[in-house]
Design a protein around this motif. Structure first.
Motif, PDB file in Angstrom:
ATOM      1  N   ALA A  77      88.430 -14.900  47.857  1.00 32.66           N
ATOM      2  CA  ALA A  77      87.126 -14.981  47.187  1.00 32.66           C
ATOM      3  C   ALA A  77      86.220 -15.942  47.941  1.00 32.66           C
ATOM      4  O   ALA A  77      86.655 -17.007  48.385  1.00 32.66           O
ATOM      5  CB  ALA A  77      87.301 -15.455  45.746  1.00 32.66           C
ATOM      6  N   SER A  78      84.960 -15.558  48.085  1.00 27.31           N
ATOM      7  CA  SER A  78      83.983 -16.401  48.778  1.00 27.31           C
ATOM      8  C   SER A  78      82.729 -16.532  47.931  1.00 27.31           C
ATOM      9  O   SER A  78      82.357 -15.620  47.194  1.00 27.31           O
ATOM     10  CB  SER A  78      83.632 -15.811  50.147  1.00 27.31           C
ATOM     11  N   ALA A  79      82.077 -17.680  48.044  1.00 32.62           N
ATOM     12  CA  ALA A  79      80.849 -17.916  47.293  1.00 32.62           C
ATOM     13  C   ALA A  79      79.999 -18.936  48.031  1.00 32.62           C
ATOM     14  O   ALA A  79      80.527 -19.779  48.763  1.00 32.62           O
ATOM     15  CB  ALA A  79      81.160 -18.398  45.879  1.00 32.62           C
ATOM     16  N   SER A 106      79.206 -22.931  51.550  1.00 31.79           N
ATOM     17  CA  SER A 106      80.001 -21.711  51.412  1.00 31.79           C
ATOM     18  C   SER A 106      81.481 -22.076  51.342  1.00 31.79           C
ATOM     19  O   SER A 106      81.980 -22.831  52.181  1.00 31.79           O
ATOM     20  CB  SER A 106      79.754 -20.766  52.594  1.00 31.79           C
ATOM     21  N   LEU A 107      82.173 -21.531  50.356  1.00 31.67           N
ATOM     22  CA  LEU A 107      83.587 -21.818  50.152  1.00 31.67           C
ATOM     23  C   LEU A 107      84.401 -20.533  50.115  1.00 31.67           C
ATOM     24  O   LEU A 107      83.892 -19.473  49.736  1.00 31.67           O
ATOM     25  CB  LEU A 107      83.794 -22.581  48.833  1.00 31.67           C
ATOM     26  N   ILE A 108      85.653 -20.646  50.513  1.00 32.79           N
ATOM     27  CA  ILE A 108      86.596 -19.529  50.458  1.00 32.79           C
ATOM     28  C   ILE A 108      87.857 -20.016  49.758  1.00 32.79           C
ATOM     29  O   ILE A 108      88.354 -21.114  50.048  1.00 32.79           O
ATOM     30  CB  ILE A 108      86.969 -19.025  51.865  1.00 32.79           C
ATOM     31  N   THR A 109      88.356 -19.241  48.826  1.00 34.02           N
ATOM     32  CA  THR A 109      89.620 -19.560  48.185  1.00 34.02           C
ATOM     33  C   THR A 109      90.516 -18.329  48.219  1.00 34.02           C
ATOM     34  O   THR A 109      90.026 -17.198  48.114  1.00 34.02           O
ATOM     35  CB  THR A 109      89.420 -20.036  46.736  1.00 34.02           C
ATOM     36  N   LEU A 123      87.095 -22.597  43.225  1.00 35.12           N
ATOM     37  CA  LEU A 123      85.698 -22.608  43.674  1.00 35.12           C
ATOM     38  C   LEU A 123      84.896 -23.642  42.896  1.00 35.12           C
ATOM     39  O   LEU A 123      84.082 -24.374  43.482  1.00 35.12           O
ATOM     40  CB  LEU A 123      85.084 -21.217  43.513  1.00 35.12           C
ATOM     41  N   ASP A 124      85.103 -23.718  41.587  1.00 34.71           N
ATOM     42  CA  ASP A 124      84.402 -24.717  40.769  1.00 34.71           C
ATOM     43  C   ASP A 124      84.707 -26.129  41.255  1.00 34.71           C
ATOM     44  O   ASP A 124      83.811 -26.980  41.339  1.00 34.71           O
ATOM     45  CB  ASP A 124      84.814 -24.586  39.295  1.00 34.71           C
ATOM     46  N   GLY A 138      85.513 -27.065  44.257  1.00 37.92           N
ATOM     47  CA  GLY A 138      84.803 -27.289  45.508  1.00 37.92           C
ATOM     48  C   GLY A 138      83.332 -27.578  45.302  1.00 37.92           C
ATOM     49  O   GLY A 138      82.790 -28.547  45.855  1.00 37.92           O
ATOM     50  N   PHE A 139      82.663 -26.758  44.496  1.00 42.91           N
ATOM     51  CA  PHE A 139      81.225 -26.935  44.286  1.00 42.91           C
ATOM     52  C   PHE A 139      80.914 -28.197  43.479  1.00 42.91           C
ATOM     53  O   PHE A 139      79.853 -28.809  43.667  1.00 42.91           O
ATOM     54  CB  PHE A 139      80.643 -25.712  43.583  1.00 42.91           C
ATOM     55  N   ASN A 140      81.807 -28.591  42.583  1.00 38.92           N
ATOM     56  CA  ASN A 140      81.568 -29.778  41.752  1.00 38.92           C
ATOM     57  C   ASN A 140      81.805 -31.082  42.508  1.00 38.92           C
ATOM     58  O   ASN A 140      81.260 -32.123  42.125  1.00 38.92           O
ATOM     59  CB  ASN A 140      82.467 -29.753  40.514  1.00 38.92           C
ATOM     60  N   ASN A 141      82.598 -31.035  43.566  1.00 37.70           N
ATOM     61  CA  ASN A 141      82.998 -32.273  44.220  1.00 37.70           C
ATOM     62  C   ASN A 141      82.512 -32.439  45.660  1.00 37.70           C
ATOM     63  O   ASN A 141      82.600 -33.544  46.208  1.00 37.70           O
ATOM     64  CB  ASN A 141      84.520 -32.397  44.210  1.00 37.70           C
ATOM     65  N   TYR A 142      81.992 -31.375  46.262  1.00 42.85           N
ATOM     66  CA  TYR A 142      81.589 -31.450  47.663  1.00 42.85           C
ATOM     67  C   TYR A 142      80.200 -30.864  47.876  1.00 42.85           C
ATOM     68  O   TYR A 142      79.717 -30.058  47.084  1.00 42.85           O
ATOM     69  CB  TYR A 142      82.605 -30.730  48.559  1.00 42.85           C
ATOM     70  N   SER A 143      79.582 -31.282  48.958  1.00 44.17           N
ATOM     71  CA  SER A 143      78.262 -30.756  49.318  1.00 44.17           C
ATOM     72  C   SER A 143      78.193 -30.567  50.826  1.00 44.17           C
ATOM     73  O   SER A 143      78.978 -31.141  51.583  1.00 44.17           O
ATOM     74  CB  SER A 143      77.151 -31.702  48.861  1.00 44.17           C
TER      75      SER A 143
END
Length: 322
Positions: free
Chosen positions: A175-177, A183-186, A205-206, A208-213
């Motif tokens: 999954a990518s978002a 952009s992250l991939i899990t 994914l959550d 990654g988006f909540n903790n990194y930029s």
């Protein structure tokens, strides 16, 4: 993607006997054709491994089945010359076929799937024209396609990428978002249910988006400084960034990024446009994050007797006009 997406590919009798179960029809007649684009929709959105796209492209490239598998798994190259890539995978991956169906020794890892997913998205970003489709139809509406990746519909910023399941591998997902330029991939493997693979992917994914930029380090062609040119046909050039560069850091920690600038104040001609003239190194908490080359934005020839004479003549004529 490439021109191959829009051209017709004839289907040989050998390949034509493959059943397109998820598309709901057979392809039997010699000379029958399908668009590669149609096959990509079926392969990516519905997981129709029987849609003969992999086999036929291998056929077009005059590759035997075993050669096709060897090229993908050992040499790290992709199917067509325009897709050539150097992908370094771990020793965990060995492809025995080109369609992913269970076979002894046909194995991979979540890490390698993530690497392959990243290469696909980085080098062929137009793949998201297919991976983000939720519903579509083919054959003039006679067959409906629904994306097996449910995140496309219910996860903000989802860009794909691919589901897969077999009796042995169970339920899998890459999954990518993308959100706010990050952009992250899990990758989820061997989930016991299809619902669990999506819920686990959402959690990763959550996180990654909540903790990194994503922090921008450089912007291609942005001017950094003006540099004096000695013994050149012009007096100066602009030093510019050679590429866009970003880094992944914990949220709110941008102030911890420092830079070390190594750019001379003067350089000597000749200089070619794009020549490296310096670099900038970026650190996070005193650890090297990345470095970016600084290049010349123009050509500068070295003074010669002829162009020096031309320059002197121009200056004399300009003085005579005063």
């Amino acid at each position: 993607m490439s021109k191959a997406v829009t051209v017709h590919i004839p289907i040989s009798p050998k390949i034509a006997i493959i059943v397109d179960v998820k598309l709901g029809f057979y392809v039997k007649v010699q000379g029958n054709e399908k668009y590669v684009s149609l096959n990509l929709k079926a392969l990516i959105d519905t997981g129709a491994n029987g849609s003969c796209i992999s086999r036929r492209i291998a056929e077009v490239c005059n590759l035997k089945k075993i050669s096709f598998v060897k090229i993908r798994s050992i040499q790290g190259e992709s199917i067509l010359p325009v897709y050539e890539a150097d992908i370094q995978l771990d020793n965990d991956t060995c492809f025995k076929n080109c369609h992913g169906i269970d076979e002894d020794g046909h194995v991979t890892s979540s890490y390698d799937i993530a690497i392959m997913s990243r290469e696909l998205l980085n080098n062929h970003p137009s793949i998201t024209n297919y991976t983000t489709i939720w519903m579509d139809s083919i054959r003039d509406g006679k067959s409906e396609l629904v994306n097996t990746n449910k995140l496309v519909r219910n996860y903000e910023g989802c860009t794909g990428l691919k589901t897969g399941s077999t009796s042995l591998a169970l339920y899998n997902l890459s999954a990518s978002a993308t959100r706010d330029n990050l952009s992250l991939i899990t990758v989820i493997m061997k989930a016991p249910t299809t619902a669990l693979r999506f819920s686990e992917a959402k959690q990763l994914l959550d996180y990654g988006f909540n903790n990194y930029s994503s922090s921008e380090l450089s912007k291609k062609d942005e001017i950094i400084k003006n540099i004096t040119v000695e013994k050149g046909t012009q007096n100066s050039i602009n030093a510019i960034f050679s590429e866009d560069k970003y880094c992944l850091i914990p949220k709110g920690q941008d102030s911890k990024i420092t830079q070390e600038i190594n750019i001379p104040d003067t350089i000597s001609a000749p200089i070619n446009k794009g020549d490296k003239i310096g670099e900038i190194k970026y650190y996070y908490d005193n650890e090297l994050l990345s470095s970016v080359d600084v290049v010349s934005d123009s050509d500068v020839k070295k003074h010669s007797f002829i162009n020096m004479s031309e320059l002197l003549l121009k200056k004399w004529f300009s003085l005579l006009r005063i």
